[in-house]
Write a protein that holds these residues in place. Structure first.
Motif, PDB file in Angstrom:
ATOM      1  N   SER A   1       0.844  -1.189   0.000  1.00 15.82           N
ATOM      2  CA  SER A   1       0.000   0.000   0.000  1.00 15.82           C
ATOM      3  C   SER A   1       0.880   1.239   0.000  1.00 15.82           C
ATOM      4  CB  SER A   1      -0.935  -0.004   1.210  1.00 15.82           C
ATOM      5  OG  SER A   1      -0.164   0.008   2.413  1.00 15.82           O
ATOM      6  N   PHE A   2       0.284   2.379  -0.361  1.00 20.85           N
ATOM      7  CA  PHE A   2       1.052   3.612  -0.543  1.00 20.85           C
ATOM      8  C   PHE A   2       0.183   4.800  -0.169  1.00 20.85           C
ATOM      9  CE2 PHE A   2       1.924   7.320  -3.161  1.00 20.85           C
ATOM     10  CZ  PHE A   2       3.275   7.522  -2.968  1.00 20.85           C
ATOM     11  N   VAL A   3       0.775   5.760   0.529  1.00 19.65           N
ATOM     12  CA  VAL A   3       0.153   7.054   0.782  1.00 19.65           C
ATOM     13  C   VAL A   3       1.240   8.106   0.623  1.00 19.65           C
ATOM     14  CG1 VAL A   3      -1.051   8.544   2.413  1.00 19.65           C
ATOM     15  CG2 VAL A   3      -1.489   6.086   2.428  1.00 19.65           C
ATOM     16  N   GLY A   4       0.982   9.153  -0.171  1.00 21.47           N
ATOM     17  CA  GLY A   4       1.982  10.199  -0.303  1.00 21.47           C
ATOM     18  C   GLY A   4       2.090  10.733  -1.706  1.00 21.47           C
ATOM     19  N   GLU A   5       3.292  11.183  -2.054  1.00 23.00           N
ATOM     20  CA  GLU A   5       3.553  11.690  -3.392  1.00 23.00           C
ATOM     21  C   GLU A   5       4.943  11.263  -3.829  1.00 23.00           C
ATOM     22  OE1 GLU A   5       5.075  16.200  -2.407  1.00 23.00           O
ATOM     23  OE2 GLU A   5       2.918  15.862  -2.595  1.00 23.00           O
ATOM     24  N   GLY A   6       5.190  11.327  -5.155  1.00 22.34           N
ATOM     25  CA  GLY A   6       6.449  10.841  -5.698  1.00 22.34           C
ATOM     26  C   GLY A   6       6.221   9.584  -6.525  1.00 22.34           C
ATOM     27  N   GLU A   7       7.313   8.939  -6.923  1.00 24.40           N
ATOM     28  CA  GLU A   7       7.216   7.712  -7.718  1.00 24.40           C
ATOM     29  C   GLU A   7       8.106   6.642  -7.089  1.00 24.40           C
ATOM     30  OE1 GLU A   7       7.484   6.092 -12.332  1.00 24.40           O
ATOM     31  OE2 GLU A   7       7.308   8.215 -11.888  1.00 24.40           O
ATOM     32  N   TYR A   8       7.520   5.464  -6.860  1.00 23.44           N
ATOM     33  CA  TYR A   8       8.222   4.394  -6.171  1.00 23.44           C
ATOM     34  C   TYR A   8       7.977   3.067  -6.886  1.00 23.44           C
ATOM     35  CZ  TYR A   8       8.369   7.984  -2.607  1.00 23.44           C
ATOM     36  OH  TYR A   8       8.568   9.157  -1.951  1.00 23.44           O
ATOM     37  N   VAL A   9       9.032   2.278  -7.020  1.00 27.94           N
ATOM     38  CA  VAL A   9       8.943   0.972  -7.674  1.00 27.94           C
ATOM     39  C   VAL A   9       9.474  -0.090  -6.717  1.00 27.94           C
ATOM     40  CG1 VAL A   9       9.743  -0.451  -9.589  1.00 27.94           C
ATOM     41  CG2 VAL A   9       9.188   1.942  -9.982  1.00 27.94           C
ATOM     42  N   ILE A  10       8.714  -1.161  -6.573  1.00 31.29           N
ATOM     43  CA  ILE A  10       9.158  -2.331  -5.819  1.00 31.29           C
ATOM     44  C   ILE A  10       9.315  -3.452  -6.837  1.00 31.29           C
ATOM     45  CG2 ILE A  10       8.624  -3.917  -3.941  1.00 31.29           C
ATOM     46  CD1 ILE A  10       6.627  -1.726  -2.956  1.00 31.29           C
ATOM     47  N   SER A  11      10.528  -3.955  -7.021  1.00 31.35           N
ATOM     48  CA  SER A  11      10.759  -4.890  -8.120  1.00 31.35           C
ATOM     49  C   SER A  11      11.690  -6.018  -7.719  1.00 31.35           C
ATOM     50  CB  SER A  11      11.328  -4.161  -9.342  1.00 31.35           C
ATOM     51  OG  SER A  11      12.640  -3.689  -9.058  1.00 31.35           O
ATOM     52  N   ARG A  12      11.689  -7.047  -8.560  1.00 34.27           N
ATOM     53  CA  ARG A  12      12.638  -8.148  -8.453  1.00 34.27           C
ATOM     54  C   ARG A  12      13.322  -8.329  -9.804  1.00 34.27           C
ATOM     55  NH1 ARG A  12       9.555 -13.075  -5.221  1.00 34.27           N
ATOM     56  NH2 ARG A  12       9.578 -12.103  -3.142  1.00 34.27           N
ATOM     57  N   PRO A  13      14.571  -8.752  -9.820  1.00 33.08           N
ATOM     58  CA  PRO A  13      15.242  -9.020 -11.101  1.00 33.08           C
ATOM     59  C   PRO A  13      14.688 -10.288 -11.734  1.00 33.08           C
ATOM     60  CG  PRO A  13      16.682  -9.597  -9.278  1.00 33.08           C
ATOM     61  CD  PRO A  13      15.489  -8.937  -8.667  1.00 33.08           C
ATOM     62  N   VAL A  14      14.567 -10.277 -13.051  1.00 39.06           N
ATOM     63  CA  VAL A  14      14.094 -11.436 -13.786  1.00 39.06           C
ATOM     64  C   VAL A  14      14.711 -11.390 -15.176  1.00 39.06           C
ATOM     65  CG1 VAL A  14      12.012 -10.248 -14.593  1.00 39.06           C
ATOM     66  CG2 VAL A  14      12.039 -12.752 -14.489  1.00 39.06           C
ATOM     67  N   GLU A  15      14.918 -12.556 -15.766  1.00 34.20           N
ATOM     68  CA  GLU A  15      15.529 -12.644 -17.088  1.00 34.20           C
ATOM     69  C   GLU A  15      14.693 -13.545 -17.971  1.00 34.20           C
ATOM     70  OE1 GLU A  15      19.879 -13.660 -19.175  1.00 34.20           O
ATOM     71  OE2 GLU A  15      19.584 -13.837 -17.004  1.00 34.20           O
ATOM     72  N   LYS A 129      17.557  -8.977 -19.168  1.00 34.56           N
ATOM     73  CA  LYS A 129      17.543  -8.795 -17.723  1.00 34.56           C
ATOM     74  C   LYS A 129      16.861  -7.476 -17.373  1.00 34.56           C
ATOM     75  CE  LYS A 129      21.793 -11.411 -16.789  1.00 34.56           C
ATOM     76  NZ  LYS A 129      23.145 -11.354 -16.193  1.00 34.56           N
ATOM     77  N   VAL A 130      15.808  -7.548 -16.559  1.00 31.48           N
ATOM     78  CA  VAL A 130      15.037  -6.370 -16.178  1.00 31.48           C
ATOM     79  C   VAL A 130      14.638  -6.484 -14.714  1.00 31.48           C
ATOM     80  CG1 VAL A 130      14.119  -5.953 -18.496  1.00 31.48           C
ATOM     81  CG2 VAL A 130      12.899  -7.481 -16.928  1.00 31.48           C
ATOM     82  N   GLY A 131      14.020  -5.417 -14.209  1.00 31.04           N
ATOM     83  CA  GLY A 131      13.375  -5.449 -12.905  1.00 31.04           C
ATOM     84  C   GLY A 131      11.876  -5.362 -13.109  1.00 31.04           C
TER      85      GLY A 131
END
Length: 525
Positions: A1-15, A129-131
């Motif tokens: 969940s998120f409250v606020g402002e800005g830009e945030y990414v939660i990621s895992r590496p995958v290929e 390879k990306v996130g």
């Protein structure tokens, strides 16, 4: 969940290939909350997810936007920096999914997480390879409260789903068509030539008022015509690719000479309704290109006397487009040659081809040096190309008719987008009718397109911009149920863009008012 402002990414590496899924449980703004309307929550795949401030490299995503529905990352040039697609995916679908298959990135939505609906596919050259993960983006401008959003059921799995398939609706009603194409002489709009599956060429020298056969003494398979090419400056010179080989005339069609090229054209098979596969280079009329069902792409530098293979055998070529609007500092133009593999030919609704192409992927080959060399700009496994057209506004912009709908690119084909359901375009149906015309002083060409077998037969899609913004044009008068080709009646730079030829499943049609009214054109030999 998120409250606020800005830009945030939660990621895992995958290929490699993968499937990324989530459910959007809450997104402020959807019920009128006073947040910035362009805030969003959803799925994001980035080349460098650890970087911020637009340094994350290439990306693809599908997001629930606060006040703008479900969108993907841009399917257009995005000069305004919206980072959102023009296409809007279905409302009421809280489940989002991204599927990577090679360089193809598809967006899917679902109301229940079980039955998935295809939304869009982008072809992007993102590294293996990306996130991959979840993104929250909250803009402070105009917001009267902090943005709030939450997601659940986030999964990232290797490979594509077991039932993964992007299936179009096959064309119908064109199994036994007679006329398969129409070409207007670039130097004289009064000279119009139609090609047929068995009657050869029919030619008019008075803008379609009267017609005569232009076959000379040719008989049999030589009158099963797959493609026509008119000389850029001399309308007496034409070439025809037929089921019996390629022929040239220098007297307007009275006498035809068979040329030495060993190329397999199919004038009566499924791909006869696709784009032209014989073409002159407008700025260098001695240079000609020809492509077949399986034997490759060839170039002639002497008007057809001798030929050189420039792309190997194994590909089924369906169209050649030589950009008539741009040349580089060396006088060379951009050339596209596109293909369709065997497994997609059936979507044309004309049965199986008698030719077997060994290459199982679709290709968009591009040359920047007048065809001296070609590079693979696109190789894809999920669809086939049927036609292609360059645009006047920018040499990097191209349209493609495919087995699955209309594709638009703004990077010579390297990154492209398959348009889906929410725009004024037929979608997930084969397209061969894509036409563009100079329209007076208008910066971009005027474009009309339509699927072969549309849901609503009496309308066309029109664009006067770069091929990414469309509107419906309702056609009146005599109009066919199926649309195979649409071609400007005046291909010169003096054209107003108002007059068009259209090939239906039953006849040739003409409009003189921007495709608002059509009449059937009798071809009495």
């Amino acid at each position: 969940s998120f409250v606020g402002e800005g830009e945030y990414v939660i990621s895992r590496p995958v290929e490699g290939d993968f499937t990324l899924t989530c459910k959007v449980d809450h997104c402020a703004g959807m019920k009128g909350e006073p947040v910035n309307g362009s805030s969003w929550v959803g799925l994001s795949v980035r080349e460098h997810p650890e970087r911020n401030n637009y340094r994350w490299g290439q990306e693809f995503g599908v997001m629930q936007v606060a006040k703008n529905g479900v969108r993907t990352t841009p399917d257009h040039g995005d000069g305004a920096g919206t980072r959102q697609s023009y296409q809007r995916l279905p409302d009421g679908h809280s489940w989002l999914r991204v599927v990577r298959q090679g360089k193809s990135w598809s967006a899917w939505t679902s109301a229940d997480g079980k039955r998935w609906r295809f939304g869009s596919v982008h072809y992007k050259r993102i590294p293996p390879k990306v996130g991959a993960g979840v993104v929250f983006r909250a803009l402070p401008q105009d917001a009267q409260m902090y943005f709030r959003a939450s997601v659940s059921n986030v999964t990232l799995t290797k490979g594509v789903p077991d039932d993964f398939a992007i299936e179009p609706t096959p064309a119908t009603g064109i199994q036994s068509v007679d006329i398969t194409g129409v070409v207007v002489a670039p130097s004289n709009p009064k000279i119009v030539v139609v090609r047929t599956t068995a009657r050869g060429l029919l030619k008019s020298t008075d803008g379609g008022n009267t017609w005569k056969r232009a076959n000379g003494s040719l008989t049999g398979k030589a009158n099963s015509v797959r493609s026509i090419a008119n000389h850029p400056t001399n309308p007496q010179v034409m070439m025809r690719g037929t089921s019996d080989g390629i022929y040239r005339t220098c007297d307007g069609g009275q006498i035809w000479q068979k040329l030495s090229l060993d190329c397999d054209f199919d004038g009566a098979g499924p791909t006869a309704v696709c784009g032209e596969v014989v073409a002159f280079v407008p700025s260098k009329p001695k240079m000609v290109f020809a492509a077949g069902e399986t034997k490759g792409l060839f170039r002639s530098d002497d008007g057809g006397d001798t030929w050189t293979r420039v792309i190997d055998a194994g590909h089924r070529f369906t169209a050649i487009d030589i950009n008539p609007y741009f040349r580089n500092q060396f006088g060379d133009t951009v050339i596209h040659a596109v293909t369709c593999p065997d497994r997609f030919v059936g979507f044309l609704g004309r049965g199986k081809s008698s030719f077997k192409a060994t290459q199982q992927n679709a290709f968009d080959f591009v040359s920047f040096d007048d065809g001296k060399s070609f590079k693979t700009h696109v190789e894809r496994a999920e669809l086939g190309y049927l036609n292609t057209m360059s645009l006047r506004c920018n040499q990097s912009v191209q349209l493609y008719g495919t087995t699955h709908g209309l594709i638009h690119t703004f990077s010579f084909g390297m990154d492209n987008c398959l348009y889906a359901t929410s725009l004024p375009l037929e979608s997930m149906r084969p397209f061969t009718a894509i036409g563009g015309s100079v329209a007076g002083q208008q910066f971009c060409t005027r474009k009309f397109v339509q699927a072969i077998a549309p849901v609503t037969p009496t309308r066309l899609s029109r664009s006067d911009l770069g091929g990414d913004v469309w509107s419906w044009t309702q056609a009146k008068g005599e109009f066919p149920k199926r649309v195979l080709k649409i071609v400007p009646a005046d291909p010169t730079n003096a054209s107003t863009g108002k007059s068009w030829w259209l090939v239906g499943e039953d006849a040739l049609y003409r409009s003189n008012d921007n495709c608002k009214n059509f009449r059937r054109v009798p071809i009495d030999e």
